[in-house]
Motif scaffolding. Structure first.
Motif, PDB file in Angstrom:
ATOM      1  N   LEU A  62     -28.278 -11.339 -14.676  1.00 16.53           N
ATOM      2  CA  LEU A  62     -29.732 -11.409 -14.638  1.00 16.53           C
ATOM      3  C   LEU A  62     -30.531 -10.131 -14.788  1.00 16.53           C
ATOM      4  CD1 LEU A  62     -29.443 -13.663 -11.351  1.00 16.53           C
ATOM      5  CD2 LEU A  62     -30.271 -14.374 -13.565  1.00 16.53           C
ATOM      6  N   ARG A  63     -29.867  -9.184 -14.324  1.00 22.13           N
ATOM      7  CA  ARG A  63     -30.606  -7.761 -14.398  1.00 22.13           C
ATOM      8  C   ARG A  63     -30.649  -7.322 -15.961  1.00 22.13           C
ATOM      9  NH1 ARG A  63     -33.568  -6.318 -10.151  1.00 22.13           N
ATOM     10  NH2 ARG A  63     -32.372  -6.396  -8.325  1.00 22.13           N
ATOM     11  N   ASN A  64     -29.530  -7.642 -16.622  1.00 22.08           N
ATOM     12  CA  ASN A  64     -29.458  -7.285 -17.974  1.00 22.08           C
ATOM     13  C   ASN A  64     -30.395  -8.171 -18.910  1.00 22.08           C
ATOM     14  OD1 ASN A  64     -27.666  -5.233 -17.614  1.00 22.08           O
ATOM     15  ND2 ASN A  64     -25.710  -6.421 -17.754  1.00 22.08           N
ATOM     16  N   TYR A  65     -30.454  -9.449 -18.393  1.00 31.75           N
ATOM     17  CA  TYR A  65     -31.396 -10.516 -19.123  1.00 31.75           C
ATOM     18  C   TYR A  65     -32.520  -9.969 -19.135  1.00 31.75           C
ATOM     19  CZ  TYR A  65     -33.564 -15.146 -19.733  1.00 31.75           C
ATOM     20  OH  TYR A  65     -34.319 -16.042 -20.467  1.00 31.75           O
ATOM     21  N   SER A  66     -32.955  -9.570 -17.760  1.00 34.91           N
ATOM     22  CA  SER A  66     -34.270  -9.097 -17.551  1.00 34.91           C
ATOM     23  C   SER A  66     -34.609  -7.631 -18.364  1.00 34.91           C
ATOM     24  CB  SER A  66     -34.491  -8.695 -16.279  1.00 34.91           C
ATOM     25  OG  SER A  66     -35.735  -8.474 -15.784  1.00 34.91           O
ATOM     26  N   ILE A  67     -33.886  -6.874 -18.538  1.00 37.07           N
ATOM     27  CA  ILE A  67     -34.000  -5.756 -19.137  1.00 37.07           C
ATOM     28  C   ILE A  67     -34.345  -5.943 -20.654  1.00 37.07           C
ATOM     29  CG2 ILE A  67     -32.870  -3.441 -19.726  1.00 37.07           C
ATOM     30  CD1 ILE A  67     -31.180  -3.658 -17.481  1.00 37.07           C
ATOM     31  N   GLN A  68     -33.371  -6.845 -21.147  1.00 34.71           N
ATOM     32  CA  GLN A  68     -33.486  -7.369 -22.748  1.00 34.71           C
ATOM     33  C   GLN A  68     -35.120  -7.868 -23.024  1.00 34.71           C
ATOM     34  OE1 GLN A  68     -30.209  -9.702 -23.228  1.00 34.71           O
ATOM     35  NE2 GLN A  68     -28.669  -8.150 -22.698  1.00 34.71           N
ATOM     36  N   ARG A  69     -35.536  -8.249 -22.081  1.00 32.13           N
ATOM     37  CA  ARG A  69     -36.939  -8.783 -22.304  1.00 32.13           C
ATOM     38  C   ARG A  69     -38.181  -7.847 -22.058  1.00 32.13           C
ATOM     39  NH1 ARG A  69     -33.210 -11.818 -22.329  1.00 32.13           N
ATOM     40  NH2 ARG A  69     -33.239 -13.628 -23.552  1.00 32.13           N
ATOM     41  N   ALA A  70     -37.721  -6.755 -21.739  1.00 35.09           N
ATOM     42  CA  ALA A  70     -38.796  -5.759 -21.782  1.00 35.09           C
ATOM     43  C   ALA A  70     -38.990  -4.807 -22.892  1.00 35.09           C
ATOM     44  CB  ALA A  70     -38.263  -4.793 -20.490  1.00 35.09           C
ATOM     45  N   GLU A  71     -40.374  -4.388 -22.899  1.00 37.37           N
ATOM     46  CA  GLU A  71     -40.758  -3.708 -24.242  1.00 37.37           C
ATOM     47  C   GLU A  71     -40.956  -2.248 -23.947  1.00 37.37           C
ATOM     48  OE1 GLU A  71     -43.994  -6.060 -25.381  1.00 37.37           O
ATOM     49  OE2 GLU A  71     -42.898  -7.530 -26.288  1.00 37.37           O
ATOM     50  N   THR A  72     -40.648  -1.700 -22.850  1.00 41.24           N
ATOM     51  CA  THR A  72     -40.812  -0.264 -22.547  1.00 41.24           C
ATOM     52  C   THR A  72     -39.459   0.410 -22.602  1.00 41.24           C
ATOM     53  OG1 THR A  72     -40.595  -0.910 -20.250  1.00 41.24           O
ATOM     54  CG2 THR A  72     -42.848  -0.952 -21.057  1.00 41.24           C
ATOM     55  N   ASN A  73     -39.703   1.831 -22.565  1.00 43.84           N
ATOM     56  CA  ASN A  73     -38.553   2.650 -22.672  1.00 43.84           C
ATOM     57  C   ASN A  73     -37.970   2.869 -21.115  1.00 43.84           C
ATOM     58  OD1 ASN A  73     -38.467   3.084 -25.288  1.00 43.84           O
ATOM     59  ND2 ASN A  73     -39.798   4.818 -25.238  1.00 43.84           N
ATOM     60  N   TRP A  74     -38.799   2.761 -20.137  1.00 48.94           N
ATOM     61  CA  TRP A  74     -38.323   3.040 -18.722  1.00 48.94           C
ATOM     62  C   TRP A  74     -38.559   1.806 -18.081  1.00 48.94           C
ATOM     63  CZ3 TRP A  74     -35.928   7.171 -16.740  1.00 48.94           C
ATOM     64  CH2 TRP A  74     -35.690   8.309 -17.797  1.00 48.94           C
ATOM     65  N   HIS A  75     -37.550   1.591 -17.014  1.00 45.29           N
ATOM     66  CA  HIS A  75     -37.424   0.437 -16.350  1.00 45.29           C
ATOM     67  C   HIS A  75     -37.200   0.822 -14.721  1.00 45.29           C
ATOM     68  CE1 HIS A  75     -36.417  -1.684 -19.939  1.00 45.29           C
ATOM     69  NE2 HIS A  75     -35.895  -0.449 -20.129  1.00 45.29           N
ATOM     70  N   PHE A  76     -37.624   0.174 -13.799  1.00 48.69           N
ATOM     71  CA  PHE A  76     -37.189   0.284 -12.274  1.00 48.69           C
ATOM     72  C   PHE A  76     -37.321  -1.105 -11.699  1.00 48.69           C
ATOM     73  CE2 PHE A  76     -40.842  -0.195  -9.323  1.00 48.69           C
ATOM     74  CZ  PHE A  76     -42.040  -0.482 -10.204  1.00 48.69           C
ATOM     75  N   MET A  77     -36.187  -1.008 -10.580  1.00 49.32           N
ATOM     76  CA  MET A  77     -36.255  -2.523  -9.903  1.00 49.32           C
ATOM     77  C   MET A  77     -36.838  -2.340  -8.607  1.00 49.32           C
ATOM     78  SD  MET A  77     -32.056  -2.624  -9.079  1.00 49.32           S
ATOM     79  CE  MET A  77     -31.985  -3.151  -7.552  1.00 49.32           C
ATOM     80  N   ILE A  78     -37.115  -3.084  -7.992  1.00 47.19           N
ATOM     81  CA  ILE A  78     -37.641  -3.447  -6.514  1.00 47.19           C
ATOM     82  C   ILE A  78     -37.007  -4.822  -6.257  1.00 47.19           C
ATOM     83  CG2 ILE A  78     -39.923  -4.105  -7.300  1.00 47.19           C
ATOM     84  CD1 ILE A  78     -41.185  -2.802  -4.714  1.00 47.19           C
ATOM     85  N   GLU A  79     -36.523  -4.844  -4.974  1.00 40.34           N
ATOM     86  CA  GLU A  79     -36.165  -6.091  -4.434  1.00 40.34           C
ATOM     87  C   GLU A  79     -37.334  -6.807  -3.777  1.00 40.34           C
ATOM     88  OE1 GLU A  79     -33.435  -7.160  -5.074  1.00 40.34           O
ATOM     89  OE2 GLU A  79     -31.921  -5.692  -4.866  1.00 40.34           O
ATOM     90  N   PRO A  80     -37.529  -8.157  -3.698  1.00 37.21           N
ATOM     91  CA  PRO A  80     -38.551  -8.846  -3.187  1.00 37.21           C
ATOM     92  C   PRO A  80     -38.754  -8.622  -1.851  1.00 37.21           C
ATOM     93  CG  PRO A  80     -36.759 -10.249  -3.963  1.00 37.21           C
ATOM     94  CD  PRO A  80     -36.527  -8.937  -4.439  1.00 37.21           C
ATOM     95  N   TRP A  81     -38.075  -7.891  -1.070  1.00 40.32           N
ATOM     96  CA  TRP A  81     -37.978  -7.849   0.355  1.00 40.32           C
ATOM     97  C   TRP A  81     -38.220  -6.355   0.594  1.00 40.32           C
ATOM     98  CZ3 TRP A  81     -33.764  -9.873  -1.929  1.00 40.32           C
ATOM     99  CH2 TRP A  81     -32.632  -8.915  -2.011  1.00 40.32           C
ATOM    100  N   GLU A  82     -38.802  -5.526  -0.362  1.00 41.17           N
ATOM    101  CA  GLU A  82     -39.087  -4.081  -0.351  1.00 41.17           C
ATOM    102  C   GLU A  82     -40.545  -3.848  -0.656  1.00 41.17           C
ATOM    103  OE1 GLU A  82     -34.617  -2.488  -1.794  1.00 41.17           O
ATOM    104  OE2 GLU A  82     -36.381  -2.115  -2.978  1.00 41.17           O
ATOM    105  N   VAL A  83     -41.024  -2.618  -0.265  1.00 42.10           N
ATOM    106  CA  VAL A  83     -42.205  -2.118  -0.698  1.00 42.10           C
ATOM    107  C   VAL A  83     -41.875  -0.843  -1.194  1.00 42.10           C
ATOM    108  CG1 VAL A  83     -43.770  -3.572   0.740  1.00 42.10           C
ATOM    109  CG2 VAL A  83     -42.925  -1.457   1.641  1.00 42.10           C
ATOM    110  N   LEU A  84     -42.909  -0.292  -2.108  1.00 41.30           N
ATOM    111  CA  LEU A  84     -42.595   1.078  -2.537  1.00 41.30           C
ATOM    112  C   LEU A  84     -43.660   1.858  -1.864  1.00 41.30           C
ATOM    113  CD1 LEU A  84     -41.373   3.017  -4.732  1.00 41.30           C
ATOM    114  CD2 LEU A  84     -43.084   2.356  -6.297  1.00 41.30           C
ATOM    115  N   VAL A  85     -43.176   2.783  -1.150  1.00 39.87           N
ATOM    116  CA  VAL A  85     -43.999   3.469  -0.289  1.00 39.87           C
ATOM    117  C   VAL A  85     -44.540   4.903  -0.763  1.00 39.87           C
ATOM    118  CG1 VAL A  85     -43.558   2.532   2.055  1.00 39.87           C
ATOM    119  CG2 VAL A  85     -42.249   3.972   1.186  1.00 39.87           C
TER     120      VAL A  85
END
Lengths: 317, 70
Positions: A62-85
């Motif tokens: 699923l992660r690799n499927y998601s990456i293949q659909r992105a158009e940027t050079n950089w990526h980050f992941m966040i889980e739906p139960w997290e916040v970026l502080v």
């Protein structure tokens, strides 16, 4: 430019906080949903995330499927139960030179972990149930995610079951199975999976092996009251990582709570303070910040109180 | 139950012996001293320094160390 990646399934209670913590500076959000039946997708659309629905793939796929659909050079992941502080360096990935980077993940119980969260196009994920970036790195960005913990692990157990059937001699699925039982408080099942894992794992010094053994000892102390087995496993943990304050604290706890040997317990809490302070700052192993700060000192005071009250006791002749 | 067994033979016997001794006697100057030497010989400078610091604290603590009382 970078893309945020999320995997979702019925996360309506937490996903708004996750998306809101990244929306102000990340315009590209890709969500791969595994069949949510609640308001998850409605909330994702509100934050203008691009949503794909996939139910037939494992977590890494699923992660690799998601990456293949992105158009940027950089990526980050966040889980739906997290916040970026602390988004600091995630905002400016163009300044970075490595292929992937660790970030800090603060668990709700006070455990600080380092996980690879930022990566360049070309990196990929492995691991069917608990996925991780395949590439290795020593680099770290100054960004922190706060995790409130996932609601349940029901969707992961079938993946692990399938993994165990496919590779019956592999230790890893037992490790992840043990993690799930531990998170859900199934102590006997946790101990059983851990025993399989600890007997099968070849590299007994790797992080997952030592931390699993520590949790095994923890459950033996808290839920089984088995001091002997806890001590044996803690000695093995300390052999591998002698500067982990958590291990010395738990050894102190065995003597304090199970054996009533307060002088010994006090010594181990003191070791936790002195040795824990010598851990290298670049250490990638998880750190229980409570056991590095207040806990051992509080326990030393408690031991002193008990020992002083005993020494002042005058027997009636 | 997971206990110290043949399955754990990859653990260093010297370390198991020394930490078992410390578990038994948490203020054993001899055991900590051997640990410092062992980590120095292995090139684990950070661990050697940490145990040297701990050893220093134990030596300077009030009262005679437990393994010198006997």
């Amino acid at each position: 430019m970078l893309t945020a990646h999320l995997l979702t399934k019925n996360n309506e209670s937490s996903i708004e906080a996750a998306l809101s913590s990244i929306k102000s500076w990340s315009s590209n959000i890709i969500v791969v949903d595994q069949g949510s039946t609640d308001r998850t997708l409605e909330i994702c659309e509100k934050y203008k995330a691009v949503v794909y629905e996939k139910t037939s793939l494992n977590r890494a796929e699923l992660r690799n499927y998601s990456i293949q659909r992105a158009e940027t050079n950089w990526h980050f992941m966040i889980e739906p139960w997290e916040v970026l502080v602390r988004p600091e360096e995630l905002r400016r990935p163009t300044d970075l030179t490595a292929n992937c980077y660790y970030a800090l993940v603060m668990q709700s119980g006070g455990v600080l972990m380092k996980e690879v969260r930022l990566w360049k196009t070309g990196c990929s994920f492995v691991g069917p149930a608990f996925e991780r970036i395949k590439e290795t790195t020593d680099e770290e960005v100054r960004s922190t995610f706060y995790s409130s913990g996932r609601n349940d692990y029901n969707d992961l157990l079938p993946l692990i079951f399938h993994w165990k059937n496919r590779q019956p001699l592999l230790a890893q699925p037992y490790y992840y199975e043990a993690c799930i039982h531990l998170a859900e408080g199934r102590w006997d099942e946790f101990l059983r999976s851990s025993e399989y894992y600890l007997n099968m794992v070849l590299n007994k010094s790797e992080i997952s092996s030592v931390m699993n053994r520590y949790n095994y000892a923890l459950v033996q102390v808290l839920h089984k009251g088995n001091a002997k087995v806890a001590i044996q496993n803690l000695i093995l943990c300390i052999c591998q990582r002698p500067l982990m304050a958590e291990f010395w604290c738990l050894l102190g706890d065995v003597h304090y709570h199970l054996l009533n040997r307060f002088e010994k317990a006090r010594s181990f809490y003191e070791n936790a303070i002195v040795l824990g302070a010598c851990r290298l700052k670049k250490d990638k192993w998880p750190m229980d910040i409570v056991k590095y700060r207040d806990y051992p000192q509080k326990m030393i005071e408690s031991c002193n109180k008990i020992l002083n009250s005993v020494s002042h006791f005058v027997p009636i002749v | 139950m997971s206990t110290i067994s043949d399955a754990d033979s990859r653990f260093s016997p010297d370390l198991i012996r020394l930490f078992s001794e410390i578990q038994d006697n948490p203020r054993s100057i001899a055991a900590y001293h051997q640990l410092v030497q062992l980590y120095r010989n292995r090139g684990s400078a950070n661990e050697a320094e940490a145990f040297a610091k701990l050893l220093g604290k134990i030596k300077h603590a009030d009262g005679p160390p437990p393994d010198q009382e006997q």
